[in-house]
Motif scaffolding. Structure first.
Motif, mmCIF file in Angstrom:
data_model
loop_
_atom_site.group_PDB
_atom_site.id
_atom_site.type_symbol
_atom_site.label_atom_id
_atom_site.label_comp_id
_atom_site.label_asym_id
_atom_site.label_seq_id
_atom_site.Cartn_x
_atom_site.Cartn_y
_atom_site.Cartn_z
ATOM 1 N N ASN A 1 -8.117 -5.097 -5.319
ATOM 2 C CA ASN A 1 -9.304 -4.250 -5.193
ATOM 3 C C ASN A 1 -8.915 -2.785 -5.065
ATOM 4 O O ASN A 1 -9.550 -1.911 -5.666
ATOM 5 N N SER B 1 -12.220 -10.592 -0.058
ATOM 6 C CA SER B 1 -10.919 -10.535 0.586
ATOM 7 C C SER B 1 -11.099 -10.685 2.082
ATOM 8 O O SER B 1 -12.208 -10.545 2.593
ATOM 9 N N SER C 1 -5.039 -13.859 0.359
ATOM 10 C CA SER C 1 -6.043 -12.994 0.988
ATOM 11 C C SER C 1 -5.614 -11.540 0.902
ATOM 12 O O SER C 1 -6.446 -10.633 0.762
ATOM 13 N N ARG D 1 0.834 -1.204 0.000
ATOM 14 C CA ARG D 1 0.000 0.000 0.000
ATOM 15 C C ARG D 1 0.868 1.254 0.000
ATOM 16 O O ARG D 1 0.584 2.230 -0.688
ATOM 17 N N PRO E 1 -10.107 -9.111 5.557
ATOM 18 C CA PRO E 1 -9.498 -7.889 6.077
ATOM 19 C C PRO E 1 -8.394 -8.217 7.093
ATOM 20 O O PRO E 1 -8.373 -9.315 7.663
ATOM 21 N N GLN F 1 -6.962 -7.875 -1.463
ATOM 22 C CA GLN F 1 -7.071 -6.491 -0.970
ATOM 23 C C GLN F 1 -6.374 -5.520 -1.911
ATOM 24 O O GLN F 1 -6.904 -4.461 -2.251
ATOM 25 N N CYS G 1 -11.302 -15.333 -2.191
ATOM 26 C CA CYS G 1 -10.227 -14.445 -2.642
ATOM 27 C C CYS G 1 -9.662 -14.858 -3.992
ATOM 28 O O CYS G 1 -8.960 -14.091 -4.631
#
Lengths: 305, 292, 316, 326
Positions: C191, D269, C184, C158, D271, C188, D254
């Motif tokens: 997206n 996803s 996983s 990020r 978190p 993130q 995912c």
């Protein structure tokens, strides 16, 4: 391969030439050589005679090229002090320095490789710490001081070895030990770290997964890989040891090339100084080339494309 | 070019052991004590290091028989107080060590970083300089310079500084090469950063810790070399009490009064050991064992 | 309309020293590559390791000099732009978030670097913009004070995205941005990248070896093999009807989480591609199971493929 | 009936600090492919290494039970365990590029496995090597014998590793992410090879992976690991049809599935990040990332049954559900 060797030889030659230039400049740093050769009691006329006799009245570049030109064919000129050709002097002294260097290197390898392996396979135990401490102590002992202590203990107190001189093989034992001590710390640590790295590698994990015995894992699979840098660096190390032998030869009055260098510096005998620098540098250059070749021969990744 | 120094990644997790840290602490203590002694030790020694007292020659130190009150470590062949000379000698050793590291560090790091970062022709030139330097026998050339140009503290520092930059250059070059293609350097380039920024802000901070280890090694080496040069009579000139010179002056008496070479020798050994312990501690902190 | 990225006949060669006993090798990493990326779209580039996709990214970022060919960014020649102008147009996100952040700098200083390098922003302005972008990528202000080692892989990525966007460039080169992350966390980041593109109107060049990821993000896909683009088309068309046997094999070898279907036989031999030894004819022929004689001698030239694509295969 | 490999309540710690594995239990039956799946740091590789007794220095393992074909692995000495490794249990690793010794030829590395465990001449061992290299699909095996690892591609090296693992006809092959470092096309070839070997040799395989696609295509049974625990165990088809643990469900959502992509919709996803598990940690390790967590999740979690051979570690009751849309 031949091309590469040729290229390396060319590089070596270039380095040698640079060293020659530096050595020449070095001896001219002290000002007027004729005055220092003539000595404090000389008159102006004496100095002029010496200047002519040694060709010091010629321009610097002429002196330089005539020296380089003759050095290329092995003629290093005449010694001012020893009244002999420099080439002869060095040829007579070199075997002594080489004997000392090889003795020192062999001793160093015999001691440091087993120590390094032992420390690595017993990593983080008191054995490993002991070996590390030993290398630290070895690195911190001034070699000339160690020489003096050995003289006192082995020469005077125990009386088992001659204190100085060149006569017999016994004369090489103490200098050999001292010289070995200058290389042992580095070689031990290199063996140790190489072995630790190898033992932590994936291929050793594979060897363990294959169920091989511990001895085979250590002495075949790990050592073979850890030994590659040690063997190739040993050659370079020998070069450093020859260069460093000047202190030890001087302490033990061992009449090798290093001692010759020290004498000629003290006597302002600059053709000898130049030649000794050049010879030691050339040996070093040759040994680095040897080291690269050894490395390539030992490592299959370099040997086969 | 064979490079005797291999370096593990700078990003490796620090591998600290309690034992390693003990050594580090001992090293810092040794160097600290000797540095303090060198700086203010002369305030506490009641003698001058240069005053001769030919009536009190070669008095042994306090733990031996025949010692002279007031001369804790005895006197030398000219009756000078050995403790005073030892303290003064520490000053010389440390001065030489620090000055040499600064000189050689500036030369070596500049060459190494430039060669490693730019590669190509620049690197060829740097590599040539390193090879040439390594092929020059240090002790011989240092002796020759001092022998031909006259001895003096400044000359010794200058000579050693000009001769001992090779390891700085080799390590700086190798670590820079490792880092220059890492993506944070690429990202900084893409961010529009100047070459100067890349060198000073992205590269140097990440190789600094490796260079600190080299600095300790070079300092130890410089101190040992100065002692050797002085021992051979071509280093620091008498009557300055360099430890090497003290050993040389004591050499003639060592078979009868071994302590005259033992005291300065042990001092030299302890100082160098202390510096090496600091270096080893730094190396452990970095987890880069192969940086010799 | 000018394309965000246009690449013409790009070629990049390296010389590799073969060591003591082998000859020097010439590696052709990128071989005559031409394509355009329209503004606001996403071109996905897929291919296996050694196919030249990362070299291509580096060429477009100006980190490598091409042997031949041109790169136009926003209609301007890349090498005519100075480093600051280039930085305002195009920014990277690299694969390994553990290598792409300088371990000695704080996150907020790393993110601020593109701004400080411009030399035209005030300190207050820099702080304001950094705070804004950190929030936009989902990092708290407290994260900005930390060192990279104190962040997880996803948080680092990020931060890398924040650095890439802080100067508001038009184009982002994403070189395997999620390959080093767990699945996983990958979701993130994907997206986030999709949101940012939509909101800021960005153009992506998205490089990945993961076909499923590329299908998810790209509007157009190019398949690279040994330095060349062997097929290119709109994403749906390419995945529905792949033309090149290599594309077909790549698609087949994707293992979807569907139990009971077993592992497909994709029929490629073990003649692994070697960019220092590119075979004559079609470069894929040694591994191709439908190759004919012509494939071994004649290199195919690009042929149009509906609706907008091309393919380099004699048999497609 | 006793399983080929039984692991019950395996705990692995490093340097006495945090536990990498916290009570993992699973069984591998004869001739089946069992997948341990989970994300990085979940303890799946450590579990595999601790079965082989190959943990890195400082690693401590303990378990209620760890047996292989009726032998208690925990009671074996290092020497006895070495006799088992490469012989009756073999292992292959993630990095084929570094897993072979660069200093020796492929042939010598293969042959020494047989001479070590079965004795016999080197010539016979080399012959067996050639035979196995052919079996794992290496062309021109005689030529490969004299080659060094760096002369082979990654796929070939992994085939060599597999052939080497088969030298003594083992009953169990532990494969730790064997295709992660390989390209997708090569991955498919290697996985096909493993499936063939399993079928033809009756070999049981414990396959460690992070890739749910691989799990779906090759596994007979699956154990899902999270933060050092096995949170769900099930036959493969059942796990994908009705995953029970919220982590398993999240993980499945995912994965982008080719052909079923909706480009304008975000991927599912999970978190947050995996929490640091310190000593004294109790309850569900997933609760900080779980949308259904409540206060009861901070206490001991029971293992729930969702069918005869399907169980999971969660307070929630089993639910019959459609497979998660990807």
């Amino acid at each position: 391969m031949l091309l590469l060797i040729a290229r390396r030889l060319g590089l070596g030659l270039l380095v040698a030439l640079t060293v020659m230039t530096l050595a020449f400049m070095l001896t001219r740093l002290s000002g007027d050589l004729a005055i220092s050769i003539a000595g404090p009691a000389a008159t102006q006329a004496d100095v002029e005679i010496i200047r002519k006799a040694y060709g010091l009245d010629r321009p610097l570049y002429v002196q330089f090229f005539s020296w380089v030109g003759r050095a290329m064919v092995g003629d290093f000129g005449q010694s001012y002090f020893f009244k002999d050709s420099v080439a002869n002097l060095i040829a007579r002294r070199l075997p002594i320095t080489l004997t000392l260097g090889l003795t020192g290197l062999s001793l160093a390898l015999i001691i440091s490789i087993p120590l390094g392996i032992l420390a690595a396979v017993r990593e983080n135990t008191w054995i490993d710490r002991g070996v590390t401490m030993f290398t630290m102590v070895g690195q911190a002992i001034p070699s000339f001081w160690l020489a003096l202590i050995l003289m006192i203990v082995l020469g005077l107190n125990l009386g088992i070895l001659p204190i100085s001189g060149t006569g017999t093989w016994q004369h090489f034992v103490m200098p050999g030990i001292v010289l070995a001590f200058t290389a042992i710390p580095a070689l031990t640590r290199l063996t140790r770290s190489g072995m630790i790295e190898a033992m932590a590698s994936d291929y050793i994990r594979t060897a363990r997964a294959k169920g091989l015995s511990r001895a085979r894992i250590i002495f075949k699979h790990a050592l073979r890989n850890a030994a590659i840098p040690v063997v190739s660096i040993a050659a370079v190390q020998l070069g450093f040891m020859l260069g460093g032998s000047i202190v030890i030869e001087t302490v033990f009055a061992l009449h090798g090339v290093g001692y010759l260098g020290w004498e000629s510096i003290a006597k302002n005998d600059f053709p000898v100084v130049q030649a000794v620098v050049l010879v030691l540098a050339s040996i070093y250059i040759g040994l680095t080339l040897l080291s690269d070749i050894l490395n390539a021969l030992l490592d299959p990744r370099l040997r086969t494309g | 070019m064979s490079e005797p120094i291999a370096i593990q990644g700078p990003l490796q997790a620090p591998l600290t052991s309690r034992v390693g840290m003990t050594g580090f602490a001992i090293g810092i203590a040794i160097v600290g004590i000797i540095a303090v002694a060198a700086l203010i030790g002369n305030q506490f020694v009641p003698h001058d290091p240069f005053t001769q007292d030919l009536g009190n020659r070669l008095k042994p130190p306090f733990w031996m028989e025949g010692t002279q009150a007031g001369h804790l470590l005895g006197t030398d062949q000219l009756g000078r107080d050995y403790l005073a000379r030892l303290v003064y000698g520490a000053r010389i050793s440390l001065l030489i060590g620090i000055m040499t590291v600064i000189t050689s560090g500036v030369i070596g790091i500049t060459l190494g970083v430039l060669g490693g970062f730019f590669g190509g022709r620049v690197d060829d030139a740097v590599l040539f300089a390193i090879t040439t330097r390594l092929s020059i026998p240090v002790v011989l050339v240092a002796l020759a310079v001092v022998g031909l140009m006259g001895s003096g503290l400044g000359l010794v520092v200058a000579t050693l500084g000009l001769l001992l930059w090779d390891r700085f250059a080799v390590v700086a070059r190798a670590t820079t090469m490792q880092i220059r293609n890492l993506d944070y350097v690429n990202a900084a380039r893409c961010a529009g950063a100047s070459t100067m920024h890349l060198l000073v802000k992205e590269i140097v901070p990440n190789i600094a810790s490796h260079l600190a280890v080299v600095a300790t090694l070079e300092m130890a080496l410089a101190i040992l070399l100065e002692a050797a040069l002085s021992f051979l009579g071509l280093g620091v000139p008498p009557p300055l009490p360099s430890w090497g010179l003290m050993i040389a002056e004591g050499k003639d008496y060592m078979f009868f009064s071994a302590w005259v070479i033992m005291i300065p020798g042990v001092a030299l050994f302890v100082l160098v050991l202390g510096i090496n312990l600091v270096g080893d501690g730094l190396r452990n902190l970095l987890g880069s064992e192969r940086l010799r | 309309m000018t394309s965000a990225i246009e690449v013409r006949n790009l070629r990049c060669e390296f010389r590799v020293n073969g060591g003591w006993f082998a000859a020097e090798k010439r590696v052709i990493a990128v071989d005559d590559v031409t394509f355009r990326v329209p503004a606001g779209s996403v071109l996905g580039i897929v291919g296996e390791s050694g196919c030249g996709k990362s070299t291509l990214a580096r060429l477009i970022l100006g980190l490598l000099k091409p042997t031949a060919g041109t790169v136009l960014v926003d209609g301007k020649r890349l090498f005519d732009l100075d480093r600051k102008a280039r930085a305002r147009l195009i920014q990277p996100v690299f694969q390994d978030p553990f290598a792409s952040l300088n371990p000695r700098h704080r996150i907020k200083d790393i993110v601020a670097l593109p701004l400080t390098a411009q030399g035209t922003f005030s300190r207050a302005e820099i702080e304001r913009r950094v705070a804004q972008i950190l929030e936009r990528v989902g990092l708290s202000a407290a994260m900005g004070e930390r060192m990279p080692a104190q962040l997880s892989g996803g948080q680092r990525q990020r931060a890398a995205i924040a650095r890439a966007l802080v100067l508001e460039p038009r184009i982002v080169i994403c070189d395997e941005p999620t390959s080093a992350l767990d699945v996983s966390v990958q979701a993130q980041i994907l997206n986030l990248l999709a949101d940012l593109r939509r909101d800021l109107g960005l153009t992506y060049l998205f490089i990945s070896h993961n076909l499923a990821v590329v299908e998810h993000v790209a509007s157009e896909v190019a398949v690279m093999y040994l330095g060349r683009i062997v097929e290119r088309n709109e994403t749906d068309a390419l995945f529905r009807a792949p033309g090149h046997p290599y594309t077909q094999a790549l698609l087949q070898s994707v293992l979807t989480p569907e139990p009971g279907r077993g592992v497909p036989d994709i029929g490629l031999g073990d003649a692994m591609p070697d960019p220092s030894n590119i075979p004559p004819g079609c470069r894929f022929n040694p591994r191709c199971r439908i190759a004919v004689e012509r494939c071994r001698t004649v290199a195919p030239s690009p042929m149009a493929r509906p609706p907008q694509g091309m393919v380099e295969c004699h048999l497609a | 009936m006793s399983a080929l490999l039984e692991v019950e309540d395996l705990v692995v710690t490093f340097g006495g600090r945090s536990a990498a594995v916290r009570g993992a239990s699973f069984r591998v039956e004869k001739g089946e492919t069992h997948c341990l799946v989970g994300e990085s740091g979940c303890g799946k590789s450590v579990t595999a290494l601790s079965i082989m007794n190959l943990l890195a220095r400082g690693g401590q393992r303990s378990a209620k039970r760890m047996s292989f074909a009726g032998t208690d692995l925990l009671s074996l000495s290092d020497r006895e365990m070495a006799r088992l490794r490469g012989n009756r249990i073999s292992m292959i690793f993630q990095e084929p590029m570094t897993s072979l010794n660069p200093a020796f030829t492929v042939g010598s590395q293969m042959a020494e496995v047989l001479t070590r465990h079965k004795g016999g001449t080197r010539a016979a061992a080399l012959e067996r090597s050639v035979e196995l290299m052919g079996r794992v699909g290496i062309t021109a095996p005689e030529m490969r014998l004299g080659q060094f690892p760096h002369q082979l591609s990654g796929g070939l090296r992994q085939r060599v590793m597999i052939a080497m693992a088969l030298m003594c006809d083992p009953q169990l092959l532990v494969a730790d992410e064997p295709t992660t470092a390989l390209d997708v096309t090569v991955q498919a070839q290697i996985l096909r090879l493993l499936a063939t070997l399993k079928r033809e040799l009756g070999l049981a395989i414990l396959l460690i992976t992070h890739d749910l696609g691989i799990v779906a295509r090759v596994a007979d049974r699956v154990s899902v690991m999270y933060a050092g625990e096995v949170v769900e165990r099930a036959p493969t088809a059942e796990l994908f049809r009705s995953p029970q643990h919220p982590y398993t469900r999240g993980l499945l959502s995912c994965v982008p599935v080719p052909g079923r992509v909706q480009r304008d919709r975000p991927l599912g996803s999970i978190p947050g990040v995996v929490p640091a598990i310190g000593p004294g940690f109790a309850g569900c390790a997933f609760r900080s990332r779980c949308s259904q967590a409540d206060a009861t999740c901070e206490h001991e979690i029971p293992r729930r049954q969702a069918g005869g051979t399907h169980d999971y570690l969660c307070r929630l009751a089993p639910q019959v559900s459609e497979p998660q849309p990807a």
